[in-house]
Write a protein that holds these residues in place. Structure first.
Motif, mmCIF file in Angstrom:
data_model
loop_
_atom_site.group_PDB
_atom_site.id
_atom_site.type_symbol
_atom_site.label_atom_id
_atom_site.label_comp_id
_atom_site.label_asym_id
_atom_site.label_seq_id
_atom_site.Cartn_x
_atom_site.Cartn_y
_atom_site.Cartn_z
ATOM 1 N N ALA A 59 0.832 -1.206 0.000
ATOM 2 C CA ALA A 59 0.000 0.000 0.000
ATOM 3 C C ALA A 59 0.865 1.253 0.000
ATOM 4 O O ALA A 59 0.603 2.217 -0.729
ATOM 5 C CB ALA A 59 -0.929 -0.003 1.211
ATOM 6 N N LEU A 60 1.964 1.199 0.780
ATOM 7 C CA LEU A 60 2.885 2.340 0.829
ATOM 8 C C LEU A 60 3.519 2.552 -0.550
ATOM 9 O O LEU A 60 3.679 3.690 -1.015
ATOM 10 C CB LEU A 60 3.963 2.069 1.879
ATOM 11 N N GLY A 61 3.872 1.441 -1.178
ATOM 12 C CA GLY A 61 4.446 1.519 -2.531
ATOM 13 C C GLY A 61 3.496 2.168 -3.511
ATOM 14 O O GLY A 61 3.884 3.061 -4.278
ATOM 15 N N TRP A 62 2.245 1.737 -3.464
ATOM 16 C CA TRP A 62 1.251 2.324 -4.386
ATOM 17 C C TRP A 62 1.047 3.808 -4.095
ATOM 18 O O TRP A 62 0.852 4.610 -5.010
ATOM 19 C CB TRP A 62 -0.073 1.566 -4.302
ATOM 20 N N ALA A 63 1.116 4.145 -2.776
ATOM 21 C CA ALA A 63 0.982 5.561 -2.415
ATOM 22 C C ALA A 63 2.145 6.370 -2.996
ATOM 23 O O ALA A 63 1.960 7.487 -3.494
ATOM 24 C CB ALA A 63 0.941 5.698 -0.899
ATOM 25 N N LEU A 64 3.350 5.794 -2.952
ATOM 26 C CA LEU A 64 4.519 6.487 -3.506
ATOM 27 C C LEU A 64 4.396 6.646 -5.025
ATOM 28 O O LEU A 64 4.704 7.706 -5.583
ATOM 29 C CB LEU A 64 5.805 5.723 -3.170
ATOM 30 N N ILE A 65 3.932 5.559 -5.675
ATOM 31 C CA ILE A 65 3.761 5.614 -7.137
ATOM 32 C C ILE A 65 2.750 6.710 -7.483
ATOM 33 O O ILE A 65 2.967 7.511 -8.400
ATOM 34 C CB ILE A 65 3.305 4.246 -7.688
ATOM 35 N N THR A 66 1.656 6.732 -6.719
ATOM 36 C CA THR A 66 0.626 7.746 -6.975
ATOM 37 C C THR A 66 1.165 9.154 -6.720
ATOM 38 O O THR A 66 0.895 10.091 -7.483
ATOM 39 C CB THR A 66 -0.612 7.493 -6.088
ATOM 40 N N SER A 67 1.967 9.254 -5.650
ATOM 41 C CA SER A 67 2.464 10.595 -5.308
ATOM 42 C C SER A 67 3.502 11.089 -6.305
ATOM 43 O O SER A 67 3.810 12.283 -6.346
ATOM 44 C CB SER A 67 3.041 10.606 -3.891
ATOM 45 N N SER A 68 4.061 10.184 -7.130
ATOM 46 C CA SER A 68 5.036 10.637 -8.139
ATOM 47 C C SER A 68 4.388 11.625 -9.104
ATOM 48 O O SER A 68 5.077 12.438 -9.721
ATOM 49 C CB SER A 68 5.632 9.445 -8.898
ATOM 50 N N VAL A 69 3.058 11.562 -9.216
ATOM 51 C CA VAL A 69 2.362 12.502 -10.095
ATOM 52 C C VAL A 69 2.571 13.943 -9.610
ATOM 53 O O VAL A 69 2.619 14.882 -10.404
ATOM 54 C CB VAL A 69 0.863 12.138 -10.223
ATOM 55 N N LEU A 70 2.768 14.099 -8.302
ATOM 56 C CA LEU A 70 2.983 15.441 -7.735
ATOM 57 C C LEU A 70 4.344 16.004 -8.148
ATOM 58 O O LEU A 70 4.554 17.217 -8.121
ATOM 59 C CB LEU A 70 2.873 15.397 -6.204
ATOM 60 N N ALA A 71 5.253 15.119 -8.490
ATOM 61 C CA ALA A 71 6.547 15.583 -9.013
ATOM 62 C C ALA A 71 6.488 15.728 -10.532
ATOM 63 O O ALA A 71 7.109 16.622 -11.109
ATOM 64 C CB ALA A 71 7.648 14.605 -8.623
ATOM 65 N N TRP A 72 5.733 14.829 -11.167
ATOM 66 C CA TRP A 72 5.634 14.895 -12.635
ATOM 67 C C TRP A 72 4.964 16.190 -13.088
ATOM 68 O O TRP A 72 5.378 16.793 -14.081
ATOM 69 C CB TRP A 72 4.817 13.709 -13.181
ATOM 70 N N ILE A 73 3.927 16.618 -12.367
ATOM 71 C CA ILE A 73 3.153 17.785 -12.824
ATOM 72 C C ILE A 73 4.002 19.068 -12.851
ATOM 73 O O ILE A 73 4.056 19.731 -13.889
ATOM 74 C CB ILE A 73 1.855 17.936 -12.008
ATOM 75 N N PRO A 74 4.726 19.399 -11.764
ATOM 76 C CA PRO A 74 5.576 20.592 -11.895
ATOM 77 C C PRO A 74 6.736 20.386 -12.861
ATOM 78 O O PRO A 74 7.254 21.352 -13.440
ATOM 79 C CB PRO A 74 6.088 20.837 -10.471
ATOM 80 N N ALA A 75 7.141 19.130 -13.055
ATOM 81 C CA ALA A 75 8.272 18.874 -13.963
ATOM 82 C C ALA A 75 7.866 18.997 -15.424
ATOM 83 O O ALA A 75 8.629 19.514 -16.246
ATOM 84 C CB ALA A 75 8.841 17.481 -13.701
ATOM 85 N N ALA A 76 6.672 18.527 -15.759
ATOM 86 C CA ALA A 76 6.305 18.453 -17.177
ATOM 87 C C ALA A 76 4.982 19.137 -17.489
ATOM 88 O O ALA A 76 4.550 19.130 -18.641
ATOM 89 C CB ALA A 76 6.238 16.978 -17.608
#
Lengths: 181, 493
Positions: free
Chosen positions: A35-52
């Motif tokens: 579950a923590l892993g999936w949360a991290l994968i989901t939270s990567s979107v928060l880095a992708w959005i300002p990046a791209a």
């Protein structure tokens, strides 16, 4: 630009790290880790959005796991013993005319009739929704392949295909009558 | 096609039924789906292939309104005005070349505004046509390909339902055995982890051919057959009444200037003069928007260069933006080469899923038939046929690329029927490697120093790398064989 060049690798790392947690959770049958892993994968979107940007970022966040999971899959790769000498007997292809006709008929139903039936239902549903023209179009475009898929699945998975087809055709006729008459 | 699984027991009826549906549907569309996926993965690089096919053309990344206007004038002087459209493709379109064209022919424009070579990329055109239409008549082909997109959604849904061990097997990959288990694991891992991409490609792919069906059904149901009324909320209707019958060419330099000032962040892709010399004439400039998935924002001008209005795609309703984004989402043409590489890899994964699906079905059967060798021959024969059609194009057969493709595919697949499946899997990759080396050698011989141009070497180098990767087992085995013999003799001593 500078922030993007830092955040994009960070987003990749976050996704990769998240997949790692999912992997370890899977290996140890630990649901919390997964579950923590999936949360991290989901939270990567928060880095992708300002990046791209919002739109590109969402696309990258959705597609990145398909590329980044392979180190974990290869770590889990194993080899099963090959069964030398177990050769299946070779036979000539056997064609049954009746079976070919049945399959050809089902192919026509799947490729032509069911998409048409799904199209009628899509238009009916889209125009019942309380949204404007462009949104109706967008919903219809999204809905059509899923309704086609549903129809095809129900038809192929059914033990009584002809009955299912007749019921579907009758339902579509009613919808068509409501729309066109 | 018989059931793949023995009769379903009560607890697993849905799994078994889903697997049945998945297998039947997969077999029905596997060959077409494989061709569409492979050609689509390659077509992601269609602009790069277009440049590669004509490497000696002058390149420049600037948008120069005067040059575009003069180039168009020279084009009209040569070909006249009898056409439905003129187009000017800008160097910021993804290919850094200025092109002027009508509905029939396209020319590059040199730096002095004279007309350069005729634009001609027959192999790329053949590849794109294979992906769009499977080389069938366009209307039929596009509908068929789009139906395959909708059926791919059905395959994804039935595949997920048929996979009760989806979590338990999430990272498993077992090689060896007779190869079937490796195919199953590869098929499932690629399908599950690539699911968001596969679903995106399937839904957006279904749009192109099936939207016509939706528009037609909706128009007849709610708008007295007026299809324009259905599409108008999404695609801004064309303005009319701004042109003059038999008028001179419109002032495109002024229109382009206006766009460059009004939208400095945007990248003009191309310009179209609709219905030139008629009352319906107007100029439309398509401008790609940074950070956005919409195809473009469209600026419309009267023939004298006055702004009529915008298409409203950049800030229109969400539904309008969504529909106008489908092209870039499907083709991955939105954020440079990095995204194209991502789409290429994911697209190839989908092609592998299509190929392994049938291999699994074949591997599970208790008997072998001709199909066991035909399928791998078809799978490997397709890239061989693509490479051979490129060779034929270079050798002067520009008009026959499609015919060569199908002929070679037919021959390589039929040959598979006479060979053992293992032999096909061993020899066909080597044949493909040989074809790619031949292609590169011919390309360099044909284009001379232009083959080293930035327009060509990335593709050439990629082809070479791929060829060497395919031919590597050959050199590896040759190098290894004497060592093996030496090892044997040592062991005997």
């Amino acid at each position: 630009m500078f922030i993007a060049s830092i955040l994009a690798p960070f987003a990749v790392f976050l996704c990769f790290f998240g997949l790692g947690w999912v992997y370890w959770g899977w290996k140890a049958s630990n649901r919390v880790s997964s579950a923590l892993g999936w949360a991290l994968i989901t939270s990567s979107v928060l880095a992708w959005i300002p990046a791209a940007g919002l739109q590109y970022g969402l696309v990258y966040a959705l597609f990145a796991p398909a590329l980044l999971v392979w180190p974990y899959v290869s770590r889990e790769a194993s080899r099963i013993p090959s069964r030398a000498g177990q050769q299946r007997p070779r036979e000539a292809s056997q064609w049954s005319v009746a079976q070919v006709i049945v399959n050809a008929g089902a192919a026509v139903v799947v490729a032509l009739v069911l998409p048409l039936m799904a199209g009628v239902l899509t238009v009916f549903v889209s125009f019942q929704l309380p949204v404007a023209g462009a949104s109706q179009a967008a919903i219809g475009i999204l809905l059509l392949p899923f309704l086609t898929a549903l129809y095809v699945f129900l038809y192929l998975a059914s033990r009584r295909r002809m009955q299912w087809l007749l019921v579907g055709a009758a339902g579509t006729s009613v919808l068509a009558a409501v729309m066109y008459l | 096609m018989k059931r793949m699984v023995a009769g379903p027991n009560s607890g697993r009826a849905l799994d078994a039924a889903a697997l049945d549906a998945h297998a039947w549907l997969g077999l029905m569309i596997s060959a077409a789906l494989y061709l569409i996926c492979l050609s689509g993965a390659l077509a992601v690089f269609n602009q790069e292939f277009e440049r590669w096919e004509q490497p000696a053309v002058e390149e420049d990344t600037r948008v120069r309104p005067e040059l575009a206007a003069q180039g168009l004038e020279h084009f009209v002087e040569r070909y006249g005005r009898d056409t439905g459209h003129f187009h000017v493709v800008f160097p910021t379109s993804g290919i850094p070349r200025l092109v002027v064209e009508n509905d029939d022919i396209a020319h590059f424009v040199r730096d002095d505004a004279t007309l350069g070579a005729v634009e001609s990329a027959p192999w790329t055109r053949m590849l794109i046509d294979l992906h769009y239409y499977l080389h069938l008549p366009k209307n039929v082909g596009m509908i068929l390909v789009s139906v395959c997109g909708a059926l791919l959604v059905a395959l994804i849904v039935s595949g997920v339902l048929a996979h009760p061990r989806i979590v338990r097997d999430a990272f498993r990959f077992r090689r060896g055995g007779n190869g079937t288990q490796a195919n199953i694991d590869l098929h499932n891992r690629l399908s599950v982890w690539g699911l968001p991409f596969h679903l995106t490609i399937a839904v957006t792919g279904a749009y192109y051919g099936l939207v016509g069906l939706l528009v037609s059904l909706a128009a007849h149901a709610f708008f007295d057959g007026d299809t324009q009324a259905v599409t108008a909320p999404v695609f801004a209707p064309e303005p009319s009444g701004y042109g003059v019958e038999g008028a001179e060419l419109p002032d495109i330099a002024r229109a382009v200037d206006h766009v460059l000032r009004e939208d400095p962040e945007g990248r003009p892709i191309f310009l179209t003069i609709h219905d030139p010399g008629t009352v319906d004439e107007f100029v439309e400039i398509y401008v790609q928007q940074p950070g956005r998935l919409i195809y473009s924002e469209n600026y419309r001008f009267s023939p004298d260069g006055e702004l009529i209005g915008r298409g409203g795609y950049r800030d229109g309703a969400g539904g309008k933006q969504f529909v106008y984004s489908l092209y870039r989402i499907h083709f991955g043409d939105f954020a440079g080469v990095g995204t194209k590489v991502l789409y290429f890899i994911l697209g190839m994964m989908l092609a592998v899923v299509s190929a392994t699906g049938v291999s699994i079905w074949l591997g599970k059967r208790k008997r072998r038939t001709m199909m066991d060798a035909l399928w791998p021959a078809f799978v490997w024969g397709t890239p061989i046929a693509l490479a051979t059609s490129a060779i034929a194009t270079l050798a002067g057969g520009a008009g026959i690329a499609g015919w060569v493709f199908w002929l070679v595919l037919l021959v390589t697949t039929s040959l598979g029927a006479r060979l053992d499946a293992g032999l096909v899997r061993q020899r066909y990759p080597l044949l493909l490697g040989g074809c790619l080396i031949t292609l590169v050698v011919l390309y360099v011989a044909h284009n001379g120093s232009a083959a080293l141009h930035v327009a060509s070497w990335p593709v050439t180098a990629s082809l070479l790398c791929f060829a060497f990767a395919l031919l590597w087992p050959l050199s590896y085995n040759r190098l290894r064989r004497p060592q093996g013999r030496a090892g044997d003799s040592l062991a005997r001593r």
